[in-house]
Scaffold this motif. Structure first.
Motif, short mmCIF file in Angstrom:
data_model
loop_
_atom_site.label_atom_id
_atom_site.label_comp_id
_atom_site.label_asym_id
_atom_site.label_seq_id
_atom_site.Cartn_x
_atom_site.Cartn_y
_atom_site.Cartn_z
N TYR A 95 0.70 -1.11 0.08
CA TYR A 95 -0.17 -0.05 -0.08
C TYR A 95 0.95 1.31 0.15
CZ TYR A 95 -4.12 -2.98 0.93
OH TYR A 95 -5.08 -4.07 0.72
N SER A 111 -5.89 5.24 -3.00
CA SER A 111 -6.16 5.07 -4.20
C SER A 111 -7.42 4.16 -4.01
CB SER A 111 -5.06 4.27 -4.91
OG SER A 111 -5.46 3.77 -6.05
N ALA A 112 -8.43 4.17 -5.02
CA ALA A 112 -9.61 3.63 -5.10
C ALA A 112 -9.19 1.99 -5.48
CB ALA A 112 -10.52 4.19 -6.18
N ASP A 155 -7.98 9.97 -7.63
CA ASP A 155 -6.55 9.39 -7.15
C ASP A 155 -5.31 10.04 -7.31
OD1 ASP A 155 -8.22 7.18 -6.41
OD2 ASP A 155 -6.68 5.66 -7.47
N ARG A 168 -1.01 7.10 7.51
CA ARG A 168 -2.34 7.30 7.02
C ARG A 168 -2.73 5.93 6.32
NH1 ARG A 168 -4.90 6.39 2.89
NH2 ARG A 168 -3.16 5.70 2.03
N ARG A 169 -3.95 5.45 6.83
CA ARG A 169 -4.75 4.53 6.03
C ARG A 169 -6.13 4.57 6.12
NH1 ARG A 169 -0.50 2.23 5.26
NH2 ARG A 169 -1.37 2.83 3.00
N SER A 170 -6.78 3.82 5.14
CA SER A 170 -8.34 4.03 5.08
C SER A 170 -8.74 3.11 6.18
CB SER A 170 -8.91 3.10 3.70
OG SER A 170 -8.38 4.14 2.78
N ARG A 214 -12.20 1.68 8.57
CA ARG A 214 -13.33 1.33 8.21
C ARG A 214 -14.05 0.72 9.75
NH1 ARG A 214 -10.40 -0.31 3.88
NH2 ARG A 214 -10.98 0.55 1.96
N GLN A 223 -22.50 -0.24 2.16
CA GLN A 223 -21.24 -0.38 2.78
C GLN A 223 -21.53 -0.04 4.18
OE1 GLN A 223 -17.76 0.53 0.60
NE2 GLN A 223 -18.84 1.87 -0.64
N TRP A 273 -20.64 -0.44 7.37
CA TRP A 273 -19.79 0.54 8.41
C TRP A 273 -19.76 2.04 8.53
CZ3 TRP A 273 -16.02 3.05 5.32
CH2 TRP A 273 -15.89 2.49 4.29
N GLY A 308 -12.14 7.40 1.87
CA GLY A 308 -12.56 7.77 0.81
C GLY A 308 -13.78 6.85 0.09
N GLY A 319 -15.90 6.25 -3.27
CA GLY A 319 -16.45 6.56 -4.65
C GLY A 319 -17.52 5.51 -5.19
N ALA A 320 -17.71 4.69 -4.60
CA ALA A 320 -18.91 3.77 -4.89
C ALA A 320 -20.33 4.14 -4.27
CB ALA A 320 -18.46 2.37 -4.52
N TYR A 359 -17.73 12.80 -4.89
CA TYR A 359 -16.87 11.90 -3.96
C TYR A 359 -17.16 12.21 -2.48
CZ TYR A 359 -12.10 10.24 -2.22
OH TYR A 359 -11.15 9.52 -1.89
#
Ligand SMILES: Cc1cc2nc3c(=O)[nH]c(=O)nc-3n(C[C@H](O)[C@H](O)[C@H](O)COP(=O)(O)O)c2cc1C
Length: 505
Positions: free
Chosen positions: A101, A106-107, A191, A332-334, A336, A417, A419, A472, A474-475, A495
């Protein structure tokens, strides 16, 4: 066959997700794109590993109006810029290979963007064009001749400038369209915004003067880098200035042809699929010709919603001392794993302040002219009523558009989603797409999506600093998101970035 050209509005509408008309799409693992560009037969030049960098307050960095002139940009400085822009920051072990990563979100972790350097004045590095190979942390020389002048011409610069180097961000469409098909252009641009923000912050951190360009002559720029504009295309350009040098005058050299190996390197899979919608919007925005689709479109950036009552973002407490850069980049991380606990008011205002500062920072670099509107849905935030709010970033104000608990509905709209329902706040990046078309032609889509990605990256960094999570999104079912927010027919959610209290960081 001529490519059908699409406006921002047409592309966005044609790539909407709709709940009952989603066609199943199983990933074809045989055509999975390579996330690293490689060049056989070109020896990479390793970058400096670099010393640990001293942490600085990110918030103060944004306010610094004119960076100090730097006397010399060295190979070491360049190495620092690149490692702060894009670095491998986490590893997951899969049978047979490791997956890495990176420091920019990035999506789908598909990493469609690449970075190139054109320079003719950095000591210890021959003038030329280079590709930044993130895997080896090295530069691949692609052209060994002076190429800065054509880059400058393609961005509309006159004869003399203080520019000593340029960094160019491209997108390889199939890396993302392998998974997201025609919708992928959205992700490639978002991205690119995330990555560009990292690049700009690295320059601001090092007090290096720069200028950012979303407008340039595409064909010239693509030809120069050796990409065909269909598989891979230039998306954004950043010039590095050295104000201590007198204006440089350059002679334009004739570009030598590139070897086949370089021209074919945008191919990332043996079975690439071309999506006409992606080429349709990208090519319609090429060379910055204003489109005709916007004629008669609104002059004001109007989403069709109104604020009932404005309030100040206000003082931001003592939180900013924790916003330490570049340390944040590596953490930094995504996230959930949100818990339904309220975000503290100080933290929330700290995030709002950062979003306002970030938007102002971008305004000073580009003719943003309101290419996006920013709002949020408040869910669990101390002292803030549930509801849909808009932000006036320039005035540091936010205002309630519609009271009510709306994050649950938005969670459903985000492809369920689930969460997301526990996140404290959903930041929203919105635009009237006909307004974009009117002002910038189809290229307005690039401006808006890149800006959204840039501020999205800043929310990630701010949340990390405050020990909060961010992710992020995008969906989403586009029509449902528009209906929840009650936007007019020309406006859309571009977004969403969720932020909130998480179980563990
Ligand atoms: C433009 C964009 C869209 C994204 N959309 C989603 C999404 O819909 N759902 C999700 O769970 N994560 C989403 N993500 C998060 C990515 O999956 C994540 O950035 C990627 O897996 C890399 O992980 P990292 O952010 O921890 O480095 C998105 C990220 C970006 C930048």
């Amino acid at each position: 066959m001529n490519q059908v050209q699409l406006s921002s509005l047409e592309y966005h509408r044609q790539t909407e997700y709709r709940r009952n008309s989603m066609t199943g799409h199983s990933l074809n693992w045989a055509s999975q794109p390579d996330v690293y560009k490689d060049y056989n037969g070109i020896s990479p030049i390793p970058l400096f590993q670099g010393k640990p960098l001293e942490n600085k307050d990110l918030r103060q960095m944004l306010d610094k109006k004119s960076p100090l002139p730097l006397s010399d940009i060295t190979f070491e400085t360049l190495s620092d810029i690149l490692r702060m822009t894009s670095a491998l920051t986490a590893k997951v072990r899969y049978p047979g290979q490791d997956f890495f990563y990176r420091s920019a979100a990035s999506a789908g972790a598909l990493y469609p963007n690449e970075i190139y350097l054109a320079h003719d004045m950095i000591p210890d590095l021959d003038p030329g064009l280079y590709h930044y190979g993130i895997k080896k942390r090295a530069l691949y020389p692609l052209r060994r001749q002076k190429v800065l002048q054509p880059v400058l011409t393609a961005t509309g610069f006159q004869e003399k400038t203080t520019v000593v180097a340029s960094l160019l961000i491209t997108g390889i469409f199939f890396r993302s369209s392998w998974k997201y098909r025609a919708r992928a252009y959205r992700y490639v641009l978002l991205d690119a915004g995330h990555l560009l923000e990292n690049l700009i912050l690295s320059l601001q951190y090092l007090s290096i003067p720069f200028s950012v360009h979303y407008r340039f002559h595409d064909r010239e720029m693509n030809q120069l880098i050796g990409v065909n504009g269909k598989q891979e295309a230039c998306i954004a350009v950043v010039h590095i200035h050295d104000n201590s040098r007198p204006d440089q005058e350059r002679k334009r050299e004739e570009l030598l042809p590139l070897p086949e190996e370089i021209l074919l390197s945008s191919k990332v899979s043996e079975q690439e699929v071309v999506y006409p919608e992606i080429l349709g919007i990208h090519e319609a925005g090429m060379d910055d010709h204003p489109g005709s689709a916007g004629i008669g479109a609104p002059l004001e950036h109007d989403l069709g919603v109104n604020v009932q009552h404005w309030q100040e973002v206000g003082p931001i407490g003592n939180r900013t001392d924790r916003v330490l850069y570049p340390d944040l980049l590596y953490r930094r991380r995504s996230k959930r794993n949100y818990v339904p606990r309220p975000m503290q008011q100080d933290d929330f205002r700290g995030l709002l302040d950062l979003v306002c500062a970030s938007a102002g920072f971008i305004d000073r670099q580009t003719d943003r002219a309101e290419n996006i509107k920013i709002g949020f849905l408040a869910n669990h935030v101390e002292g803030i009523q549930h509801g849909f709010y808009l932000l006036e970033t320039g005035k540091r104000k936010f205002g309630l558009v519609q009271p009510g608990q709306m994050t649950g509905f938005m969670t459903d709209a985000c492809l369920n989603q689930d969460w997301l329902a526990n996140a404290s706040v959903h930041f929203l990046f919105l635009a009237n797409l006909r307004f974009l078309d009117r002002h910038w032609g189809a290229r307005g889509y690039r401006h808006a999506m890149i800006t959204a990605g840039r501020i999205g990256q800043m929310i990630y960094l701010g949340a990390t600093a405050l020990n909060l999570g961010a992710c992020g999104i995008g969906a989403f079912y586009d029509d449902e998101a528009r209906a929840i927010l009650d936007l007019n027919a020309d406006s859309s959610l571009l977004y969403l970035v969720a932020a909130g209290v998480v179980k563990r960081m």
